[in-house]
Design a protein around this motif. Structure first.
Motif, PDB file in Angstrom:
ATOM      1  N   ASN A  65      -9.423  11.322 -15.607  1.00 30.20           N
ATOM      2  CA  ASN A  65      -7.968  11.439 -15.821  1.00 30.20           C
ATOM      3  C   ASN A  65      -7.217  10.323 -15.102  1.00 30.20           C
ATOM      4  O   ASN A  65      -6.231   9.786 -15.635  1.00 30.20           O
ATOM      5  N   ILE A  66      -7.653   9.992 -13.903  1.00 28.70           N
ATOM      6  CA  ILE A  66      -7.023   8.904 -13.150  1.00 28.70           C
ATOM      7  C   ILE A  66      -7.190   7.583 -13.894  1.00 28.70           C
ATOM      8  O   ILE A  66      -6.245   6.793 -14.038  1.00 28.70           O
ATOM      9  N   ALA A  67      -8.409   7.319 -14.379  1.00 30.88           N
ATOM     10  CA  ALA A  67      -8.672   6.074 -15.101  1.00 30.88           C
ATOM     11  C   ALA A  67      -7.856   6.009 -16.393  1.00 30.88           C
ATOM     12  O   ALA A  67      -7.306   4.956 -16.741  1.00 30.88           O
ATOM     13  N   ALA A  68      -7.771   7.133 -17.113  1.00 26.28           N
ATOM     14  CA  ALA A  68      -6.999   7.159 -18.352  1.00 26.28           C
ATOM     15  C   ALA A  68      -5.516   6.938 -18.104  1.00 26.28           C
ATOM     16  O   ALA A  68      -4.789   6.486 -19.000  1.00 26.28           O
ATOM     17  N   ASP A  69      -5.070   7.222 -16.892  1.00 29.99           N
ATOM     18  CA  ASP A  69      -3.667   7.036 -16.533  1.00 29.99           C
ATOM     19  C   ASP A  69      -3.365   5.604 -16.117  1.00 29.99           C
ATOM     20  O   ASP A  69      -2.240   5.294 -15.757  1.00 29.99           O
ATOM     21  N   GLY A  70      -4.369   4.733 -16.141  1.00 30.95           N
ATOM     22  CA  GLY A  70      -4.124   3.327 -15.849  1.00 30.95           C
ATOM     23  C   GLY A  70      -4.454   2.894 -14.436  1.00 30.95           C
ATOM     24  O   GLY A  70      -3.812   1.983 -13.904  1.00 30.95           O
ATOM     25  N   TRP A  71      -5.478   3.526 -13.841  1.00 30.46           N
ATOM     26  CA  TRP A  71      -5.879   3.182 -12.485  1.00 30.46           C
ATOM     27  C   TRP A  71      -7.383   2.921 -12.427  1.00 30.46           C
ATOM     28  O   TRP A  71      -8.161   3.603 -13.099  1.00 30.46           O
ATOM     29  N   VAL A 126       0.857  -1.186   0.000  1.00 33.94           N
ATOM     30  CA  VAL A 126       0.000   0.000   0.000  1.00 33.94           C
ATOM     31  C   VAL A 126       0.892   1.234   0.000  1.00 33.94           C
ATOM     32  O   VAL A 126       1.810   1.338   0.820  1.00 33.94           O
ATOM     33  N   VAL A 127       0.628   2.151  -0.921  1.00 37.36           N
ATOM     34  CA  VAL A 127       1.317   3.437  -0.949  1.00 37.36           C
ATOM     35  C   VAL A 127       0.280   4.520  -0.683  1.00 37.36           C
ATOM     36  O   VAL A 127      -0.759   4.570  -1.350  1.00 37.36           O
ATOM     37  N   ILE A 128       0.569   5.379   0.290  1.00 36.32           N
ATOM     38  CA  ILE A 128      -0.359   6.421   0.723  1.00 36.32           C
ATOM     39  C   ILE A 128       0.230   7.787   0.407  1.00 36.32           C
ATOM     40  O   ILE A 128       1.427   8.014   0.606  1.00 36.32           O
ATOM     41  N   SER A 129      -0.613   8.681  -0.072  1.00 33.11           N
ATOM     42  CA  SER A 129      -0.229  10.087  -0.196  1.00 33.11           C
ATOM     43  C   SER A 129      -1.515  10.905  -0.185  1.00 33.11           C
ATOM     44  O   SER A 129      -2.190  11.031  -1.206  1.00 33.11           O
ATOM     45  N   GLY A 172       4.274  17.629  -7.772  1.00 31.92           N
ATOM     46  CA  GLY A 172       3.865  18.439  -8.913  1.00 31.92           C
ATOM     47  C   GLY A 172       2.473  18.149  -9.418  1.00 31.92           C
ATOM     48  O   GLY A 172       2.131  18.526 -10.545  1.00 31.92           O
ATOM     49  N   GLY A 173       1.638  17.486  -8.611  1.00 34.47           N
ATOM     50  CA  GLY A 173       0.270  17.225  -9.024  1.00 34.47           C
ATOM     51  C   GLY A 173      -0.148  15.794  -8.765  1.00 34.47           C
ATOM     52  O   GLY A 173       0.640  14.943  -8.339  1.00 34.47           O
ATOM     53  N   LEU A 174      -1.423  15.517  -9.055  1.00 32.02           N
ATOM     54  CA  LEU A 174      -1.993  14.208  -8.748  1.00 32.02           C
ATOM     55  C   LEU A 174      -1.400  13.100  -9.614  1.00 32.02           C
ATOM     56  O   LEU A 174      -0.980  12.054  -9.104  1.00 32.02           O
ATOM     57  N   LEU A 175      -1.377  13.286 -10.921  1.00 31.11           N
ATOM     58  CA  LEU A 175      -0.861  12.222 -11.792  1.00 31.11           C
ATOM     59  C   LEU A 175       0.631  11.960 -11.580  1.00 31.11           C
ATOM     60  O   LEU A 175       1.049  10.789 -11.571  1.00 31.11           O
ATOM     61  N   PRO A 176       1.474  12.986 -11.387  1.00 30.23           N
ATOM     62  CA  PRO A 176       2.862  12.689 -11.020  1.00 30.23           C
ATOM     63  C   PRO A 176       2.984  11.941  -9.690  1.00 30.23           C
ATOM     64  O   PRO A 176       3.883  11.115  -9.517  1.00 30.23           O
ATOM     65  N   THR A 177       2.084  12.228  -8.759  1.00 28.70           N
ATOM     66  CA  THR A 177       2.079  11.487  -7.494  1.00 28.70           C
ATOM     67  C   THR A 177       1.796  10.015  -7.744  1.00 28.70           C
ATOM     68  O   THR A 177       2.465   9.128  -7.189  1.00 28.70           O
ATOM     69  N   LEU A 178       0.815   9.730  -8.598  1.00 27.85           N
ATOM     70  CA  LEU A 178       0.481   8.339  -8.905  1.00 27.85           C
ATOM     71  C   LEU A 178       1.608   7.651  -9.659  1.00 27.85           C
ATOM     72  O   LEU A 178       1.856   6.453  -9.461  1.00 27.85           O
ATOM     73  N   ALA A 179       2.305   8.399 -10.498  1.00 28.07           N
ATOM     74  CA  ALA A 179       3.453   7.811 -11.211  1.00 28.07           C
ATOM     75  C   ALA A 179       4.540   7.394 -10.229  1.00 28.07           C
ATOM     76  O   ALA A 179       5.144   6.314 -10.369  1.00 28.07           O
ATOM     77  N   VAL A 187      -4.877   7.709  -2.120  1.00 26.75           N
ATOM     78  CA  VAL A 187      -4.476   9.065  -2.466  1.00 26.75           C
ATOM     79  C   VAL A 187      -5.623  10.030  -2.183  1.00 26.75           C
ATOM     80  O   VAL A 187      -6.793   9.694  -2.380  1.00 26.75           O
ATOM     81  N   GLY A 188      -5.285  11.213  -1.703  1.00 23.13           N
ATOM     82  CA  GLY A 188      -6.292  12.234  -1.428  1.00 23.13           C
ATOM     83  C   GLY A 188      -5.866  13.575  -1.967  1.00 23.13           C
ATOM     84  O   GLY A 188      -4.702  13.978  -1.820  1.00 23.13           O
ATOM     85  N   ASP A 189      -6.811  14.276  -2.601  1.00 22.25           N
ATOM     86  CA  ASP A 189      -6.482  15.567  -3.196  1.00 22.25           C
ATOM     87  C   ASP A 189      -7.768  16.374  -3.367  1.00 22.25           C
ATOM     88  O   ASP A 189      -8.885  15.861  -3.225  1.00 22.25           O
ATOM     89  N   ALA A 190      -7.601  17.634  -3.725  1.00 17.54           N
ATOM     90  CA  ALA A 190      -8.726  18.538  -3.904  1.00 17.54           C
ATOM     91  C   ALA A 190      -9.351  18.383  -5.286  1.00 17.54           C
ATOM     92  O   ALA A 190      -8.738  17.880  -6.228  1.00 17.54           O
ATOM     93  N   TYR A 191     -10.593  18.833  -5.389  1.00 19.76           N
ATOM     94  CA  TYR A 191     -11.258  19.024  -6.679  1.00 19.76           C
ATOM     95  C   TYR A 191     -12.230  20.181  -6.499  1.00 19.76           C
ATOM     96  O   TYR A 191     -12.502  20.614  -5.371  1.00 19.76           O
ATOM     97  N   PHE A 192     -12.749  20.692  -7.599  1.00 21.21           N
ATOM     98  CA  PHE A 192     -13.695  21.798  -7.512  1.00 21.21           C
ATOM     99  C   PHE A 192     -15.129  21.282  -7.574  1.00 21.21           C
ATOM    100  O   PHE A 192     -15.524  20.609  -8.526  1.00 21.21           O
TER     101      PHE A 192
END
Length: 245
Positions: free
Chosen positions: A168-174, A107-110, A118-125, A139-144
């Motif tokens: 965007n998360i799904a398109a990134d392979g998650w 498990v990786v937590i952030s 530098g952002g959500l997708l770089p964090t997932l990378a 992972v936890g982050d803001a949205y509007f």
């Protein structure tokens, strides 16, 4: 006032350091950590409250927390030892983005720390590099929630709405396998804790060199929240599994 000290004081009564209540944290940990022998990693762990609670719930688990704030790590060590999980928690004062390990983690937590990457997708990378086969990312982050004002974007950054964020998360392979959207109560409660804890400390320590700065930071933050972003700010916390390597 040094940023890490301000953050530690502001989170004195809310060490999870994100707009989530205890039940939400418990559910998310339960969905992410699926076996007692899991190896956990928190990138940008702060006071390591996520790891400490996970270790309390899973007696066979071990964990590593990484953060640049030495004062937060000192508090994490004190809490972990006091709560009987210190022997299973390793804490490293280092940049989360630069952390390396020769063993993967289940498990990786952030949560609330994507700015370090530098952002959500770089964090997932980065998380993907540390993840064992079959593992999960929390992972936890803001949205509007609504269209933000230009002032809100300037204060918070240029986030997407929830649907676009998840796409965007799904398109990134998650694949999201569980998620929590912070409620209005959780969001407001977090801000009252943040601003109130900082103001309370300042009033209780009038002779401290940081007292005036802490009181001012509390007031500024409170105005930014109430006048600037309260109506448009949301927070998601997701349990993700990779759909591709």
């Amino acid at each position: 006032m040094e940023r890490s000290r301000r953050s530690q004081l502001a989170h004195a009564h809310h060490p999870i350091a994100a707009p989530l209540d205890d039940d939400a944290v418990r559910r998310l940990i339960g969905r992410a950590v699926t076996r007692d022998g899991a190896r956990l990693l928190d990138l940008g762990c702060g006071q390591a409250e996520w790891l400490i609670r996970a270790l309390e719930a899973h007696p066979g688990a071990t964990a590593v927390g990484v953060d640049i704030a030495g004062n937060a790590l000192a508090e994490a060590r004190a809490q972990a030892d006091a709560r009987g999980v210190g022997d299973r928690l390793e804490l490293l004062e280092a940049s989360a983005a630069d952390f390396t390990s020769d063993r993967p983690f289940d498990v990786v937590i952030s949560v609330g720390a994507v700015h370090a990457f530098g952002g959500l997708l770089p964090t997932l990378a980065t998380a993907r590099e540390h993840l064992a086969p079959g593992g999960s990312v929390l992972v936890g982050d803001a949205y509007f929630l609504t269209d933000p004002t230009p002032e809100a974007v300037e204060m918070l950054g240029d986030y997407e709405d929830l649907a676009t964020t998840v796409e965007n998360i799904a398109a990134d392979g998650w694949a999201p396998v569980y998620g929590h959207l912070s409620t209005r109560h959780e969001l407001d409660d977090y801000e009252w804790y943040w601003t109130g804890s900082l103001a309370e400390w300042a009033l209780d320590h009038p002779d401290d060199p940081d007292s005036a700065a802490a009181l001012e930071a509390s007031a500024v933050h409170r105005t930014e929240w109430l006048r600037g972003y309260r109506d448009c700010f949301g927070f998601h916390t997701l349990v993700l599994r990779p759909t591709k390597g």
